[in-house]
Design an enzyme around this catalytic site. Structure first.
Site, mmCIF file in Angstrom:
data_model
loop_
_atom_site.group_PDB
_atom_site.id
_atom_site.type_symbol
_atom_site.label_atom_id
_atom_site.label_comp_id
_atom_site.label_asym_id
_atom_site.label_seq_id
_atom_site.Cartn_x
_atom_site.Cartn_y
_atom_site.Cartn_z
ATOM 1 N N LEU A 66 80.059 -23.932 81.835
ATOM 2 C CA LEU A 66 78.759 -24.185 81.202
ATOM 3 C C LEU A 66 78.897 -24.942 79.875
ATOM 4 O O LEU A 66 79.959 -24.921 79.261
ATOM 5 C CB LEU A 66 78.057 -22.844 80.964
ATOM 6 C CG LEU A 66 77.858 -22.017 82.240
ATOM 7 C CD1 LEU A 66 77.563 -20.559 81.908
ATOM 8 C CD2 LEU A 66 76.737 -22.629 83.080
ATOM 9 N N PRO A 67 77.808 -25.555 79.422
ATOM 10 C CA PRO A 67 77.877 -26.387 78.213
ATOM 11 C C PRO A 67 78.243 -25.654 76.924
ATOM 12 O O PRO A 67 78.961 -26.192 76.092
ATOM 13 C CB PRO A 67 76.472 -26.985 78.092
ATOM 14 C CG PRO A 67 75.908 -26.927 79.466
ATOM 15 C CD PRO A 67 76.501 -25.694 80.092
ATOM 16 N N THR A 97 84.064 -23.956 77.450
ATOM 17 C CA THR A 97 84.615 -23.945 76.099
ATOM 18 C C THR A 97 83.525 -23.418 75.173
ATOM 19 O O THR A 97 82.486 -24.058 75.009
ATOM 20 C CB THR A 97 85.023 -25.369 75.657
ATOM 21 O OG1 THR A 97 85.970 -25.873 76.592
ATOM 22 C CG2 THR A 97 85.635 -25.350 74.274
ATOM 23 N N LYS A 172 92.614 -22.908 72.857
ATOM 24 C CA LYS A 172 92.016 -24.231 73.107
ATOM 25 C C LYS A 172 91.584 -24.884 71.788
ATOM 26 O O LYS A 172 91.793 -26.084 71.575
ATOM 27 C CB LYS A 172 90.834 -24.064 74.069
ATOM 28 C CG LYS A 172 89.882 -25.228 74.074
ATOM 29 C CD LYS A 172 89.761 -25.929 75.375
ATOM 30 C CE LYS A 172 89.012 -27.232 75.135
ATOM 31 N NZ LYS A 172 88.699 -27.977 76.257
ATOM 32 N N LYS A 247 82.539 -31.164 69.323
ATOM 33 C CA LYS A 247 82.208 -29.783 69.687
ATOM 34 C C LYS A 247 83.423 -28.877 69.464
ATOM 35 O O LYS A 247 83.324 -27.811 68.858
ATOM 36 C CB LYS A 247 81.782 -29.728 71.169
ATOM 37 C CG LYS A 247 81.592 -28.311 71.674
ATOM 38 C CD LYS A 247 81.420 -28.248 73.194
ATOM 39 C CE LYS A 247 81.477 -26.794 73.655
ATOM 40 N NZ LYS A 247 81.387 -26.615 75.081
#
Ligand code: NAD
Length: 296
Positions: A66-67, A97, A172, A247
């Site tokens: 998902l975004p 993420t 990450k 992001k």
């Protein structure tokens, strides 16, 4: 009988990941808010779920791509409440993420309900999703990460257990912050050489055999015309977009604030990508190695 996977979010990344699960013999039930994403998934062999509840009915695994974290928390807890809808014993894998705090919240709420969930953000981009060569950075119980390999191995080449819930997101954020830093440093050094009369190819060859060697220089040279097959050789199209790097840098800064860590290089990288993105609105859709243009 084939095991069932409920897949949420079949966009640029989730679409090809789900297609790889179909190829591996899983029965994939797809749910996405965008009809075009569902149609593509159906063409790839998934079945379209009427709603979220229908998607997870009978599912052995739930995967989401998902975004952002607000959407993930709404899906798992606040709005749809997947944690209360899944089958007992199902294993939930959120590959989105998001902030580590979001993953930890989903993990805590899942534990309260005796539901198994791991965070498993990825590295490797759309090309890695299509080729099934993603790297998964997992956070959660070791036994759950081990069990998740049954499906993750069909979407990725490397599966790491980073630590407890949220640790995959931290790994990450650290990796992508470092990636931004060495990409910017590489672009800066190449431009300094060019401004002083050096050929960027020659300079790259020298640094590749010297202590400045790094992944950006080796695999992803940002200077146009130096390396074939990378975004720099096609006007920075394709690849990993500036807005996605922004992001990830934002998430790294969020993590740094929460842990009171000094991240001056990451903060500067965040600032430079922000300035670059603000200088021309089309920059956000270019590959992140286009930061090279900032130094012109
Ligand atoms: P995308 O926008 O292409 O896909 C996201 C999909 O999620 C869309 O199809 C959207 O309709 C769907 N969606 C949104 N809300 C939903 C909901 N409530 N229920 C079901 N579906 C919903 O984005 P993407 O590029 O595939 O990225 C997905 C995630 O992967 C992001 O967290 C991103 O940071 C991460 N990621 C992307 C890349 C990349 O190169 N694109 C690389 C690594 C990680």
């Amino acid at each position: 009988m084939a095991k069932k996977v409920a897949f949420f979010g079949l966009g640029n990344m989730g679409g090809p990941m789900a297609a790889n699960l179909v190829k591996a013999g899983f029965q994939v039930s797809a749910f996405d808010l965008m009809p075009a994403s569902v149609e593509k998934a159906v063409a790839d062999g998934c079945s379209a779920a009427a709603n979220e509840k229908d998607a997870v009915a009978g599912a052995d695994f739930v995967v989401s791509m998902l975004p952002n974290g607000a959407i993930a928390e709404n899906l798992y807890i606040d709005d749809v409440g997947l944690l209360d809808l899944v089958e007992p014993g199902a294993l939930l894998i959120d590959c989105s993420t998001v902030a580590a705090a979001s993953s930890r919240r989903i993990g805590e709420e899942a534990t309260k309900r005796k539901v198994r969930v791991i965070d498993a953000p990825v590295s490797g981009g759309v090309a890695g999703a299509e080729a099934g060569t993603l790297a998964f950075m997992c956070g959660g119980e070791a036994t759950d990460v081990e069990a998740a390999k049954e499906i993750l191995q069909h979407m990725g080449a490397n599966i790491f257990h980073a630590g407890p819930s949220g640790a995959g997101q931290v790994a990450k954020a650290c990796n992508n912050m470092l990636l931004a830093v060495h990409m910017i440093g590489t672009a800066e050094a190449l431009q300094l050489g060019v401004d002083n009369g050096l050929d960027p190819k020659t300079l790259s060859e020298i640094m590749l055999k010297s202590s400045g060697c790094n992944w950006s220089l080796e695999k992803y040279n940002p200077y146009p015309g130096v390396m074939e097959g990378v975004p720099a050789s096609r006007d920075y199209s394709g690849g990993f977009m500036v807005k996605l790097m922004q992001k990830d840098l934002g998430l790294a800064m969020e993590a740094a604030l929460a842990s009171k860590s000094a991240t001056p290089m990451g903060a500067l990288a965040n600032n430079l990508y922000g300035l670059y993105a603000g200088s021309d609105e089309s920059n956000v859709d270019l590959d992140f190695s286009s930061i090279q243009r900032f130094f012109k």
